[in-house]
Write a protein that holds these residues in place. Structure first.
Motif, mmCIF file in Angstrom:
data_model
loop_
_atom_site.group_PDB
_atom_site.id
_atom_site.type_symbol
_atom_site.label_atom_id
_atom_site.label_comp_id
_atom_site.label_asym_id
_atom_site.label_seq_id
_atom_site.Cartn_x
_atom_site.Cartn_y
_atom_site.Cartn_z
ATOM 1 N N MET B 1 0.836 -1.197 0.000
ATOM 2 C CA MET B 1 0.000 0.000 0.000
ATOM 3 C C MET B 1 0.870 1.246 0.000
ATOM 4 O O MET B 1 1.958 1.252 0.535
ATOM 5 N N THR B 2 0.359 2.261 -0.606
ATOM 6 C CA THR B 2 1.152 3.480 -0.716
ATOM 7 C C THR B 2 1.116 4.287 0.577
ATOM 8 O O THR B 2 0.229 4.114 1.402
ATOM 9 N N ALA B 3 2.094 5.154 0.691
ATOM 10 C CA ALA B 3 2.155 5.979 1.900
ATOM 11 C C ALA B 3 0.996 6.972 1.901
ATOM 12 O O ALA B 3 0.581 7.464 0.865
ATOM 13 N N ARG B 4 0.470 7.223 3.038
ATOM 14 C CA ARG B 4 -0.674 8.111 3.127
ATOM 15 C C ARG B 4 -0.330 9.329 3.969
ATOM 16 O O ARG B 4 0.173 9.204 5.070
ATOM 17 N N ASN B 5 -0.603 10.483 3.441
ATOM 18 C CA ASN B 5 -0.553 11.654 4.309
ATOM 19 C C ASN B 5 -1.870 12.397 4.157
ATOM 20 O O ASN B 5 -2.767 11.952 3.465
ATOM 21 N N GLN B 11 -5.234 11.664 -8.515
ATOM 22 C CA GLN B 11 -4.805 10.599 -9.413
ATOM 23 C C GLN B 11 -4.482 9.321 -8.659
ATOM 24 O O GLN B 11 -4.849 8.221 -9.052
ATOM 25 N N LEU B 12 -3.787 9.515 -7.542
ATOM 26 C CA LEU B 12 -3.374 8.363 -6.746
ATOM 27 C C LEU B 12 -4.587 7.605 -6.207
ATOM 28 O O LEU B 12 -4.655 6.370 -6.268
ATOM 29 N N VAL B 13 -5.555 8.347 -5.702
ATOM 30 C CA VAL B 13 -6.742 7.703 -5.133
ATOM 31 C C VAL B 13 -7.543 6.988 -6.222
ATOM 32 O O VAL B 13 -8.004 5.867 -6.029
ATOM 33 N N LEU B 14 -7.655 7.639 -7.383
ATOM 34 C CA LEU B 14 -8.363 6.983 -8.492
ATOM 35 C C LEU B 14 -7.666 5.684 -8.872
ATOM 36 O O LEU B 14 -8.302 4.655 -9.098
ATOM 37 N N HIS B 15 -6.355 5.755 -8.913
ATOM 38 C CA HIS B 15 -5.581 4.568 -9.267
ATOM 39 C C HIS B 15 -5.827 3.443 -8.269
ATOM 40 O O HIS B 15 -5.998 2.284 -8.634
ATOM 41 N N GLU B 16 -5.862 3.810 -7.003
ATOM 42 C CA GLU B 16 -6.065 2.786 -5.982
ATOM 43 C C GLU B 16 -7.471 2.215 -6.017
ATOM 44 O O GLU B 16 -7.678 1.023 -5.848
ATOM 45 N N GLN B 208 -11.248 8.192 2.000
ATOM 46 C CA GLN B 208 -12.173 7.264 2.637
ATOM 47 C C GLN B 208 -13.598 7.468 2.122
ATOM 48 O O GLN B 208 -14.341 6.517 1.889
ATOM 49 N N TYR B 209 -13.948 8.726 1.943
ATOM 50 C CA TYR B 209 -15.286 9.022 1.445
ATOM 51 C C TYR B 209 -15.492 8.422 0.063
ATOM 52 O O TYR B 209 -16.529 7.819 -0.213
ATOM 53 N N LEU B 210 -14.489 8.567 -0.783
ATOM 54 C CA LEU B 210 -14.620 8.040 -2.147
ATOM 55 C C LEU B 210 -14.717 6.523 -2.147
ATOM 56 O O LEU B 210 -15.492 5.938 -2.907
#
Lengths: 304, 479
Positions: B1-5, B11-16, B208-210
């Motif tokens: 999993m990618t690092a979260r801040n 883009q990153l969230v869409l990719h995930e 989280q909402y998405l």
């Protein structure tokens, strides 16, 4: 009970013929399709119950017997909808409530015809029209049929889209003596039919599921038949009922064969809607896609 | 999993999201790509636990379901005991037997997904899904339709969001019920984070909402995300992307809230008192999930044991009884999906001759004598294991059979590969397999090797071959 207790005329014969053909078709079709689903015996018992109710209704001489048949038929068709026993709240129960509403109309009409006939024939006629329109999925009860058909087996759907829907027309034809001398009632029936036909014809063109499309097409035709009945064209209405029933049954049987595995079409031929001015086209499309707002409004009130 | 801040990278969230939605393209029907794909690196039971407790999939039979299987003798007591000893040690067996058979566990655990939006539901007094979904699905259905409807969506050659913009700008009636959403669509060119700022407020909650939003209709989202990569599947030059879907859904949600609360509402985050755990924070195994794991193992091995006991033929028996009769394995429809093949047998004809195998076994002719260094075996395994294995894993997500607690008619099971080969050779071969080896190592599929001469059975576990005693063998030993 003697033979004279049966009513036997052109209407009965027409409905009997359509009923026999569609029922046999359903049996034949169900034999192929229901066995693997393991619901066939339950389905056949329900079908027998439905046939009993149907026959009692079409052979009935008086309103009381008709009501008895009507009740049996309504109950059986609800069982047909839930033959898979997968009762999701909301959708399937809606059909049940609308039937009950129609029954209440019929019951009140029966009672009123005994006590109020001399004073107020319009009330009786109105109640009858209400029952017929609930049964035929006309306004304002228009949304139960597509949902019921979509959520039930195709075998049940055939009976619903052909026989059940046309029983409203039957009630109108049978009770013609009650209302044929009242222009206002005839106008109301014609209006209901015309609006429902205009509405459902558009909905049918927009549907992406074959079952829903057949349901709406059936509803649109029932609307036209209402119009014919109101205008007094009895024979035309009967021919229309029979033709519509056969066509819908054929479409539903065929729909299952091809399934939804259509190959996507890259470029489609233009339809007549494409020639409308663009603003009008978009507006109409949105109106019909929202199903005139009826669908959501009704499901708000009829959430079980 | 990618690092979260805390900052939000669209883009990153869409990719995930797409990563997690892969393999969900059609409701109910999985293709052979693995639905647990997102958790592929995990051990099988960890992946199941994550899928169920984070993303809310129903992945196992219910606790009562397993117990009723046990009462119906479809889980053998001795197998359960064996699994218990293996997992918990002989010393703790009574304690765990009690937990497995008796202990009451809370019926259902609310998965992490959906909790943020559930808070929103309480705060706004509006079930957004209920208000929005019907409209959204209808529009999507009409837009994505490929040839059933007579009257096609009127805009051609444009993407989903552009088409909506076009219709909205030229139609006399609006898609929306209020002005703000309409203006946001037509004039503002709002991005996902702009819209989320209106709805949610706090950047750290956006992702989280998405996830909550999209997993509330995961079939649709899965379909859209697979169509995004297969443009030619849509007619009339239409295109759709997950981005378009999300923007449009957010607009519908803003519209619904504006309509309902008359713009007297604050973003979701302002009224949020307690923060829940991040969606993908580590999820340790608790007692309940351990018990479920034990049950699943016991169910599978009860069935496999029945199969394996047929392969075991003590030489002593051969002498006394001569040729063994043809042995029938009981019909397995009770255990597994008829369509899926959850047995895969690689051996000589002689090897499988005496077995009336159930229908759900796929048999591959394989002769250990010809294949001394195992190249052939490796090729077969590389082909068979990922595809058959994924089909079996797919059964863990066939929702209809699992949700119904009253009838546990079909129990999902992992693939069992039975190979006739010398254990040392087999071990060497599977270690060489790049595709198949992770399946065995993480126990996404079982591997059993039968020694050609002695017919001794060995199971692959934790990277080693361990001798297995079939149930019948135990009986014989005690006789």
């Amino acid at each position: 009970m003697s033979l004279t207790d049966f009513h036997f005329d052109g209407i009965t014969i027409a409905y009997l013929l359509v009923g026999v053909i569609v029922t046999l078709l359903t049996v034949w079709y169900g034999r192929r399709n229901l066995r693997e689903k393991g619901q066939s015996s339950r389905f056949y018992y329900t079908l027998l119950l439905f046939c009993a109710g149907y026959s009692i209704t079409i052979f009935s001489t008086e309103l009381k017997i008709l009501l008895a048949g009507w009740e049996i038929m309504g109950f059986a068709s609800f069982l047909l909808i839930v033959v898979d026993r997968n009762l999701t709240p909301g959708n399937k129960l809606k059909a049940f409530f609308i039937y009950r509403l129609g029954d209440v109309g019929l019951l009140l009409a029966m009672w009123a015809s005994h006590h109020l006939w001399r004073e107020n024939p319009t009330l009786v006629s109105l109640l009858l029209v209400m029952t017929a329109s609930a049964q035929s999925s006309q306004l304002p009860f228009s949304s139960w049929l597509p949902q019921a058909i979509e959520n039930s087996f195709t075998t049940s759907g055939i009976l619903l889209a052909t026989l059940m829907v046309q029983m409203g027309v039957f009630l109108l034809l049978r009770s013609m003596p009650f209302w044929e001398h009242q222009p206002s009632v005839r106008l109301l029936i014609a209006l209901l039919g015309a609006v429902a036909a205009a509405m459902a014809a558009g909905f049918a063109r927009l549907q992406t599921s074959l079952k829903r499309r057949v349901a709406y097409a059936s509803m649109a035709q029932a609307g036209l038949i209402f119009l014919e009945v109101a205008a007094g064209f009895k024979s035309l209405a009967l021919a229309h009922v029979a033709a519509n029933a056969m066509l819908r049954a054929y479409q539903l049987v065929k729909s299952q064969g091809t399934g939804n595995g259509k190959h996507p079409v890259q470029q489609r031929a233009k339809t007549w809607e494409d020639r409308l001015p663009i603003k009008l086209q978009y507006t109409l499309y949105l109106i019909y896609m929202k199903e005139w707002g009826l669908y959501s409004r009704l499901s708000k009130y009829l959430k079980a | 999993m990618t690092a979260r801040n805390s900052s939000f990278d669209e883009q990153l969230v869409l990719h995930e999201l797409k990563h997690f939605l892969r393999g969900l393209s059609q409701p109910g029907a999985f293709d052979y790509s693995n639905p647990l794909h997102a958790f592929q690196g995990h051990h099988f039971h960890d992946a199941l636990r994550c899928a169920s407790e984070i993303l809310g999939y129903q992945t196992t039979v219910s606790m009562e379901g397993y117990r009723s299987l046990y009462n119906a003798k479809r889980v053998k007591p001795e197998i359960l005991e064996k699994v218990l000893i293996e997992k918990k040690g002989a010393a703790n067996i009574f304690e765990w037997q009690d937990k497995v058979l008796m202990k009451k566990f809370p019926a259902e655990i609310a998965p992490r997904i959906g909790q943020l939006r559930h808070n929103g539901k309480n705060r706004f007094k509006t079930d957004l899904d209920e208000v929005v979904h019907q409209k959204l699905f209808r529009i999507l259905d009409n837009y994505l339709d490929s040839g059933v409807a007579d009257w096609q969506f009127p805009v051609r050659g444009r993407g989903f969001l552009d088409s909506m913009r076009e219709v909205e700008s030229k139609s006399y009636i609006s898609i929306f019920r209020t002005a703000r959403a309409r203006n946001l669509l037509l004039y503002a060119g709002a991005t996902i984070s702009d819209l989320l700022a209106i709805l949610v407020g706090d950047q750290s909650l956006f992702e989280q909402y998405l996830f909550d939003q999209q997993f509330a209709h995961r079939e649709w989202s899965g379909l859209v995300s697979s169509l995004e990569n297969n443009v030619h599947h849509l007619p009339d030059g239409r295109t759709i992307s997950l981005h378009d879907l999300i923007v449009f859904e957010l607009l519908l949600e803003i519209d619904a809230l504006d309509h309902r609360l008359k713009s007297h509402w604050q973003p979701l985050a302002t009224g949020l008192t307690e923060r829940q755990e991040p969606l993908f924070a580590p999820l340790p195994a608790d007692e309940r999930s351990e018990v479920l794991t034990i049950w699943q193992e016991a169910v599978e091995w009860s069935y496999y044991d029945q199969v394996l006991s047929k392969f075991y033929r003590p030489t002593r028996d051969d002498l006394t009884y001569g040729k063994p009769d043809q042995i029938r394995i009981e019909p397995s429809e009770a255990y597994a999906d008829d369509k899926g093949e959850n047995l895969c047998i690689l051996g000589t004809k002689f090897f499988a001759r005496n077995l009336a195998l159930p229908l759900n076994a796929s048999r591959h002719a394989y002769d250990f004598a010809v294949d001394r260094d195992g190249d052939m075996l490796g090729n077969i395994l590389e082909k068979v294991v990922p595809s058959c294995g994924a089909a079996n894993i797919g059964n863990f997500f066939a929702e209809a059979s699992l949700h119904d607690n009253s009838t546990v008619s079909r129990i999902p099971m992992r693939l069992l590969c039975v190979i006739e080969q010398f254990p040392e050779t087999a071990l060497k071969v599977i270690r060489r397999c790049t595709e198949a080896y992770p399946w065995f190592l993480n126990e996404w599929a079982h591997l059993v090797v039968i020694e050609p001469q002695s017919h001794g059975i060995q199971v692959f576990k934790n990277g080693k071959m361990i001798a297995y005693k079939a149930d019948r063998q135990l009986e014989n030993a005690t006789d």
